[in-house]
Design an enzyme around this catalytic site. Structure first.
Site, PDB file in Angstrom:
ATOM      1  CG  LEU A  33      -1.908  -1.268   1.105  1.00 57.68           C
ATOM      2  CD1 LEU A  33      -2.782  -0.945   2.510  1.00 57.68           C
ATOM      3  CD2 LEU A  33      -2.685  -1.415   0.085  1.00 57.68           C
ATOM      4  CG  HIS A  37      -3.232   1.116  -2.091  1.00 59.23           C
ATOM      5  ND1 HIS A  37      -2.017   1.105  -2.503  1.00 59.23           N
ATOM      6  CD2 HIS A  37      -3.881   0.493  -3.222  1.00 59.23           C
ATOM      7  CE1 HIS A  37      -1.653   0.436  -3.408  1.00 59.23           C
ATOM      8  NE2 HIS A  37      -2.820  -0.113  -3.980  1.00 59.23           N
ATOM      9  N   GLY A 147      -9.554   3.823  -7.600  1.00 58.57           N
ATOM     10  CA  GLY A 147      -8.859   4.701  -8.090  1.00 58.57           C
ATOM     11  C   GLY A 147      -9.268   5.084  -9.472  1.00 58.57           C
ATOM     12  CE  LYS A 149      -1.244   3.705 -11.403  1.00 61.42           C
ATOM     13  NZ  LYS A 149      -1.702   2.271 -11.551  1.00 61.42           N
ATOM     14  CD  GLN A 153      -9.419  -2.055 -11.203  1.00 66.75           C
ATOM     15  OE1 GLN A 153      -8.575  -3.001 -11.504  1.00 66.75           O
ATOM     16  NE2 GLN A 153      -9.285  -1.216 -10.056  1.00 66.75           N
ATOM     17  NE  ARG A 187       2.383  -4.358 -12.167  1.00 66.94           N
ATOM     18  CZ  ARG A 187       1.180  -4.720 -12.141  1.00 66.94           C
ATOM     19  NH1 ARG A 187       0.159  -3.689 -12.241  1.00 66.94           N
ATOM     20  NH2 ARG A 187       0.681  -5.959 -12.109  1.00 66.94           N
TER      21      ARG A 187
END
Ligand code: AMP
Length: 281
Positions: A33, A37, A147, A149, A153, A187
Site C-alpha cells: 500500500l 491506496h 482509483g 488511476k 477498471q 509497481r
C-alpha cells in the site's frame, strides 16, 4: 483492527455490524500500500461506519508473462497503514481460500474490456471482474472504493454493478501522485533511477494533451499525435498505447467532448505503467 484470511470470519463480522445497523465500505487492493491506496481507505472511513480492506494479489488478472511472481508485498507495512487510517478489518485470503480446487465460474464482459489495457492484457478484466464480484459477495459492502488511476477498471466495475444489479455504490477517487507528477503505484518500486527519471514522460504527455484541450483543440488525432510524439521521444520508454475515448463506451472519439478519457500505457524495461487524464468531470 481485525486481520483475517477466511471468508467465514469476514461474513461473521459483517453480519454483526449489520445487526447494529452499521454501514460497510470495501477497499479492494493487491497490497504494498501507498498513499494512493491510503486516500481510498481514508475516504471509505469517512463515509462508512466500518471499512474492510482486502489485500489479495489476484492471479486471475495476471497474464502468463506478467509480474505475478515478483509482485511486491509488505504485509506488516500494509497493516500499519490500514490501522492508522482507521480500517476495521483486513481481509488477506490465500489463493486457495479464493479459488478452491475445481473453481470454474467467471464474471466476464465484452466490449469495454477489449480496448485500452484490455487489448494488451487479454483476460485481465475477466480476472478483475471475477475477483471483485467475489469480494462483493463476501463483504456485501454498501460502497466500494476504486482509483481513477485505473480508469478503465472504474468504468468496467461500474458497468458490471449495473448489469448484474449489484446493490453497491462505486466510489471513484482521484489519482494521488509523486511531486513530479508520476502516479503512485506499487509497481514504481521496480524502476531503477534512470527508469524513474524517464517515467515522468507519461505525465508530461498527458499534461501536453490537457493544455491543448484547454486552448480549444478538439481534434483527437492532433492530441493523440502530440501524446505519441512526446512519449516516443523518450528512449528508455516503449509506447503501449495512447488513446482518446468516450468515458462511458471506451470507444475512440474523433472530436473530444466531455466526458472523455485520455489514457496511455508505457513500458520502461519490464515495467508497465499507466496513467490518464479525464476531460470534463
Ligand atoms: P492495486 O493495489 O494496484 O490493485 O490498487 C487498488 C486500488 O487502489 C485500485 O482501485 C487502484 O485504482 C487504486 N490506486 C492505485 N494507485 C492509486 C493512486 N496513485 N491514486 C489513487 N488510487 C490508486
Amino acid at each position: 483492527m481485525k486481520i483475517t484470511n477466511t471468508i467465514k470470519e469476514v461474513r461473521k463480522n459483517v453480519k454483526a455490524w449489520r445487526t447494529e445497523g452499521l454501514t460497510v465500505g470495501l477497499v479492494p487492493t493487491m497490497g504494498y500500500l501507498h498513499e494512493g491506496h491510503q486516500s481510498l481507505i481514508r475516504r471509505a472511513v469517512k463515509e462508512n461506519d466500518r471499512v474492510v480492506v482486502s489485500i489479495f494479489v489476484n492471479p486471475l488478472q495476471f497474464g502468463e508473462t506478467e509480474d505475478l511472481d515478483t509482485y511486491p508485498e509488505d504485509f506488516a507495512g500494509d497493516s500499519k497503514i490500514c490501522a492508522s487510517e482507521g480500517a476495521s478489518m483486513i481481509f488477506h485470503p490465500s489463493e486457495h481460500e479464493m479459488y478452491d480446487e475445481g473453481f470454474c465460474t467467471f464474471t466476464d464482459m465484452t466490449g469495454l474490456t477489449e480496448t485500452l489495457c484490455g487489448k494488451s492484457r487479454p483476460g485481465h478484466f475477466r480476472g478483475v471482474c471475477t475477483v471483485v464480484s467475489k469480494l462483493f459477495n463476501i463483504v456485501s459492502p454498501d460502497r466500494a472504493y476504486f482509483g481513477w488511476k485505473d480508469a478503465q477498471q472504474v468504468v468496467v466495475i461500474k458497468r458490471m454493478v449495473m448489469d448484474l444489479n449489484m446493490d453497491i455504490e462505486i466510489v471513484a477517487c482521484e489519482t494521488v501522485r509523486e511531486s513530479d507528477g508520476l502516479a503512485k503505484s506499487s509497481r514504481n518500486v521496480y524502476l531503477n533511477s534512470n527508469e524513474r527519471k524517464a517515467s515522468t514522460i507519461l505525465q508530461e504527455a498527458l499534461k501536453i494533451a490537457e493544455k491543448k484541450i484547454a486552448s480549444g483543440v478538439r481534434a483527437s488525432h492532433e492530441i493523440q499525435k502530440a501524446m505519441i510524439d512526446t512519449i516516443s521521444a523518450e528512449k528508455e520508454v516503449k509506447l503501449d498505447y495512447a488513446e482518446i475515448v468516450d468515458l462511458k463506451s471506451l470507444q475512440p472519439v474523433n472530436t473530444i467532448e466531455a466526458p472523455a478519457l485520455l489514457a496511455a500505457a508505457i513500458f520502461i524495461g519490464e515495467t508497465r505503467l499507466i496513467d490518464n487524464y479525464i476531460y470534463g468531470i
